[in-house]
Design a protein around this motif. Structure first.
Motif, short mmCIF file in Angstrom:
data_model
loop_
_atom_site.label_atom_id
_atom_site.label_comp_id
_atom_site.label_asym_id
_atom_site.label_seq_id
_atom_site.Cartn_x
_atom_site.Cartn_y
_atom_site.Cartn_z
N ALA A 1 0.96 -1.16 -0.12
CA ALA A 1 -0.11 -0.21 0.38
C ALA A 1 0.70 1.43 -0.33
O ALA A 1 2.37 1.37 0.46
N PHE A 2 0.24 1.97 -0.96
CA PHE A 2 1.86 3.47 -0.66
C PHE A 2 -0.12 4.22 -0.41
O PHE A 2 -0.75 4.94 -0.80
N GLY A 3 0.69 5.31 1.06
CA GLY A 3 -0.07 5.33 2.24
C GLY A 3 -1.53 4.82 2.45
O GLY A 3 -1.73 3.64 2.52
N HIS B 1 -4.26 0.71 -1.83
CA HIS B 1 -3.31 -0.07 -1.49
C HIS B 1 -3.32 -1.28 -3.32
O HIS B 1 -4.65 -1.26 -3.41
N VAL B 2 -2.38 -1.26 -3.32
CA VAL B 2 -1.49 -1.60 -4.97
C VAL B 2 -2.00 -2.74 -4.67
O VAL B 2 -2.34 -3.85 -6.16
N VAL B 3 -1.22 -3.66 -4.35
CA VAL B 3 -1.64 -5.20 -4.46
C VAL B 3 -1.86 -5.55 -2.99
O VAL B 3 -2.03 -5.16 -1.68
N GLY C 1 -2.99 -7.68 -16.52
CA GLY C 1 -3.55 -7.05 -15.80
C GLY C 1 -3.85 -5.58 -16.67
O GLY C 1 -3.39 -4.93 -17.18
N PRO C 2 -4.80 -4.85 -16.53
CA PRO C 2 -4.77 -4.09 -16.60
C PRO C 2 -3.92 -2.68 -16.54
O PRO C 2 -3.57 -2.89 -15.18
N ASN C 3 -4.29 -1.40 -17.51
CA ASN C 3 -3.09 -0.03 -16.79
C ASN C 3 -3.16 -0.10 -14.96
O ASN C 3 -4.60 -0.15 -14.81
N GLY D 1 -0.67 -2.98 -10.76
CA GLY D 1 0.01 -3.26 -9.71
C GLY D 1 1.34 -4.11 -10.15
O GLY D 1 1.85 -4.63 -10.03
N LYS D 2 1.77 -3.96 -11.86
CA LYS D 2 2.25 -5.22 -11.95
C LYS D 2 3.71 -4.49 -12.27
O LYS D 2 4.78 -5.21 -11.93
N THR D 3 3.61 -3.05 -12.21
CA THR D 3 5.50 -2.77 -11.82
C THR D 3 5.70 -3.00 -10.79
O THR D 3 6.79 -2.98 -10.64
N THR D 4 4.21 -2.53 -9.91
CA THR D 4 4.59 -2.78 -8.45
C THR D 4 5.25 -3.78 -8.00
O THR D 4 6.18 -3.51 -7.34
N LEU D 5 4.84 -5.15 -8.81
CA LEU D 5 4.87 -6.24 -8.04
C LEU D 5 6.30 -6.56 -8.27
O LEU D 5 7.45 -6.70 -7.97
#
Ligand code: ATP
Ligand code: MG
Lengths: 251, 500
Positions: A14-16, A19-21, A38-40, A43-47
């Motif tokens: 989570a960024f602040g 919740h991304v992942v 997954g769509p834009n 959270g793929k890059t975050t992964l």
């Protein structure tokens, strides 16, 4: 049953308040090619950032080759054997093509500043080995990144070749697991096809296990995931859709 | 060059078969160097030959020339300027590691120079009655510098860019404060406070090499031995740094400069590399400090201040940060210019030569050049004629710095006996006209350039030459600005691409 090379255990990020992942479970076996879709903004890059240690997950654990890598410095994770490319290219633009690749051999080479100043025989031998390694990794791309370009600065390369160079650079860290973030972004259909073949070749000849992000697969006729990140697939059908052949999908 | 002649790259045979993609953009870029060679003709070939000469050949030639300089020049002044220039080159080489290779904006660099000088003074003077031999002092000081660089790097562990600059600037300020107030540090007189360490009492020893003292002055003038010592230091440091730069450490530094995050993710320990770069820079600066302290037989806090920091940065940026040859050329250009500009007579040569050169650079040999030069000369004589017809006092003011050039110029540029408020007015007007000049194009610019040049000559003779200290730095600043506009990466810097 192949052993698990990478395993994410209920990883959350989570960024602040964002919740991304969310409690993601994922595993990649040795020798597999796994596609993340997954769509834009899913959270793929975050992964990828979580796996490579750019961010530390707020919850959960990441295990690589039987060892938790959560909270480790990124360069140590790379040394353990995970290398990646970037969605927004991050080459060392003002260095030459071959230097880009040679620089990435840092983690598994040893000669320090003092040996460099004295130019000890061991240091010079290692330097030769680094150059050979870089040439070998560049040669993997056949005609695309051929010899006379190697002393050109990286900024002189075209977009598609920069993408190729990023992959070459990642492989120079001698990884076991290769993370490719949209390797075909911005490429034309022929080049996209070429990249697909290359990924197969990287696994078969290079021996890397590969985790690849590719969401633009409508051309291939199979659309598997839609909506939120929970549907991220490690499904064989995804692999098949991406690589187009059943053969490369089997473990 | 045809394809057949092109040297075959060193790759496995199976990969060199010609069945490649069609020639594209990349090929064009790759062959750019070849085309330049073809275009240049004989001159181009010479240029290419010079480019191809290895760095050690250049270094050898340079060191030999510098070593022979005392043969041609017996004046202590010239030798001293040569010494200062080489010392600056040494400083610039150190800063180049941090700024040029590591890409770290270190504004505390001069503190390490000062640290080296103070350490030398403390280890070979009466201050604490420690008199170590030079061969021991110098290595000790270098190690102290390297360790200090490492420690100063620690708090900036995770900083980069502007934040790093501010923190290092803060350390520089602390250094200055500690040194100027160090005469009662925990009850001891350590640094001599604002008086520094020097004079007969402190008796800071000069270098002692091979059993011989190297006295600071030799029968009243600069001891040329110090020129050889600093040249030797310079050559050794140049080669060692070169070797480091060509190793994996150097590649890692440059990767760090290009993209720290990518470097970290490609397995390079970025924070450690930053500390290493700091440490190398600081060690070179400390080494320069020892020779400075020995030559001046003392250290004084005012030396290690912001003007010096700015001067060394100017050298690195002007010459081309990241290129060793570049920063050396930068050091030579800046120091020699600053020396020339000290004297009004010499400064005049520099000023008019630069103007004529700049005009040549912009207009080449063209009608416009003839118009600008001819117009300016004619305008001068007309103005001078009118002014002297009105009153003799308009043209017989005092000249600054006598030489043949001013004798000629006196018939052209007017030098009034009393300027009055015109001093400020013309100065401001000149700045205004130069700004206006950037707004107009073509023949308008040519037409405007004529009075601008005359006004510039007027301001130069009447205003700027009367205040040579300020003028030195104004001229240097102007040169820096014009070089940066013409060649953003410095005189010898590699072309840099930031965003593509
Ligand atoms: N450092 C950060 N701070 C705050 N929010 C972030 C940060 N990094 C990513 N995000 C947010 O996380 C979400 C997922 O971003 P991410 O880049 O992982 O998406 P993606 O799946 O790679 O998308 P795309 O297909 O466009 O590449 C986005 O909403 C993004 O704004
Ligand atoms: Mg993404």
């Amino acid at each position: 049953m192949a052993e698990k090379l990478l395993e994410l255990k209920r990883v959350s990020m989570a960024f602040g308040g964002l919740h991304v992942v969310n409690e993601l479970d994922l595993h990649v076996d040795e020798g597999e090619i796994v596609s993340v879709i997954g769509p834009n903004g899913a959270g793929k890059t975050t992964l990828f950032n979580l796996i490579t240690g750019v961010y530390e997950p707020t919850e959960g654990d990441i295990v690589f080759a039987g060892r938790s890598i959560k909270g480790m410095d990124p360069h140590k994770i790379t040394k353990l054997g995970i290398a990646r490319t970037f969605q927004t290219l991050r080459l060392f633009l003002n260095m030459t093509v071959i230097e880009n690749v040679m620089a990435a051999a840092f983690a598994h080479t040893r000669a320090g500043a003092f040996r460099a100043m004295l130019r000890t025989p061991g240091m010079r031998r290692e330097e030769g080995e680094i150059r050979n390694l870089a040439e070998e990794r560049l040669a993997f791309f056949g005609q695309r990144l051929m010899g006379y370009r190697w002393n050109q600065p990286a900024y002189s390369l075209s977009y598609a070749n920069r993408r190729r160079l990023e992959i070459a650079r990642a492989t120079a860290t001698n990884p076991r697991l290769l993370l490719l973030d949209e390797p075909a972004a911005g490429m034309n259909p022929t080049e996209t096809h070429e990249i697909s073949e290359l990924i197969g070749k990287l696994r078969d000849e290079g021996g890397y296990t590969i985790l690849v992000i590719e969401h633009d697969m409508l051309d291939h006729g199979v659309k598997i995931s839609e909506g939120s990140f929970e549907y991220v697939a490690t499904d064989e059908r995804v692999v098949e859709a991406y690589l187009g052949t059943k053969a490369t999908a089997t473990k | 060059m045809t394809d057949a002649e092109r040297p075959t790259p060193n790759v496995p045979d199976s990969l060199t078969e010609p069945a490649g993609p069609a020639v594209g953009q990349d090929e064009w870029v790759a062959r750019h160097a070849e085309r330049r060679l073809l275009r240049g003709g004989r001159l181009g070939a010479v240029e290419e030959r010079l480019r191809a000469a290895p760095w050690w050949a250049w270094l050898t030639v340079f060191v030999c020339l510098a070593a022979l300089l005392p043969v041609g020049f017996s004046s202590g002044y010239v030798r001293r300027v040569a010494f200062d220039t080489v010392l600056y080159m040494l400083l610039a080489l150190g800063l180049n590691v941090v700024v040029g290779w590591g890409g770290l904006l270190d504004l505390g660099y001069i503190a390490f120079y000062g640290l080296g000088a103070y350490c030398y003074a403390l280890l070979s003077s009466n201050q604490f009655d420690v008199h170590l031999p030079t061969v021991a002092t110098v290595p000790i000081v270098v190690v102290v510098g390297a360790v200090a660089g490492w420690l100063i790097g620690l708090p900036s562990w995770r900083l980069s860019g502007d934040y790093l600059a501010i923190v290092t600037l803060f350390f520089f300020q602390i250094f200055i404060v500690v040194v100027t107030n160090g005469d009662h540090l925990f009850g001891h007189n350590v640094t001599g406070g604002s008086n520094g360490i020097g004079g007969v009492d402190a008796n800071v020893r000069p270098f002692n090499l091979f059993g011989h003292d190297l006295p600071v002055a030799h029968s009243g003038s600069f001891n040329v031995a110090y020129l050889y010592v600093v040249l030797a230091f310079f050559a050794v440091v140049f080669v060692l740094l070169r070797f480091v730069n060509e190793s994996r450490i150097g590649r890692a530094w440059r990767s760090l400069r290009e993209d720290p995050l990518a470097a970290e993710l490609m397995g390079m320990p970025v924070n450690w590399l930053k500390l290493l770069a700091f440490s190398f820079g600081a060690a070179v600066a400390a080494l320069s400090g020892t020779i400075f302290a020995a030559l001046n037989a003392g250290v004084f806090p005012t030396t290690f201040a912001f003007p010096l920091l700015i001067t060394v940065y100017t050298m690195v940026i002007l010459g081309g940060s990241g290129s060793q040859a570049g920063v050396i050329v930068g050091a030579i250009v800046v120091n020699v210019l600053l020396e020339l500009l000290r004297d009004a007579g010499n400064a005049r040569y520099v000023f008019y030569a630069l103007i004529v050169l700049a005009l040549f650079g912009v207009y080449r040999l063209s009608v416009r050049l003839a118009v600008v030069l001819g117009g300016t000369i004619a305008l001068g004589f007309v103005v001078h004629g009118i002014a002297s017809a009105i009153a003799k006092s308009n043209v017989d003011g005092p000249a600054n710095g006598e030489n043949w050039l001013i004798d000629g110029l006196r018939h052209w540029v007017i030098v009034p006996r009393d300027l009055g408020p015109w001093k400020q007015i013309t100065y401001v007007a000149l700045i205004g006209v130069i700004l206006l000049l950037t707004l107009v194009r073509g023949w308008w610019r040519v037409a405007l350039l004529v009075p601008t040049l005359y006004l510039a000559a007027f301001v130069w003779e009447n205003v700027m030459l009367t205040a040579p200290e300020a003028t030195r730095f104004i001229i240097l600043g102007a040169i820096l600005v014009s070089v940066m506009i013409a060649r953003p990466s410095g005189i010898l810097g590699e072309r840099r691409v930031e965003i593509v």
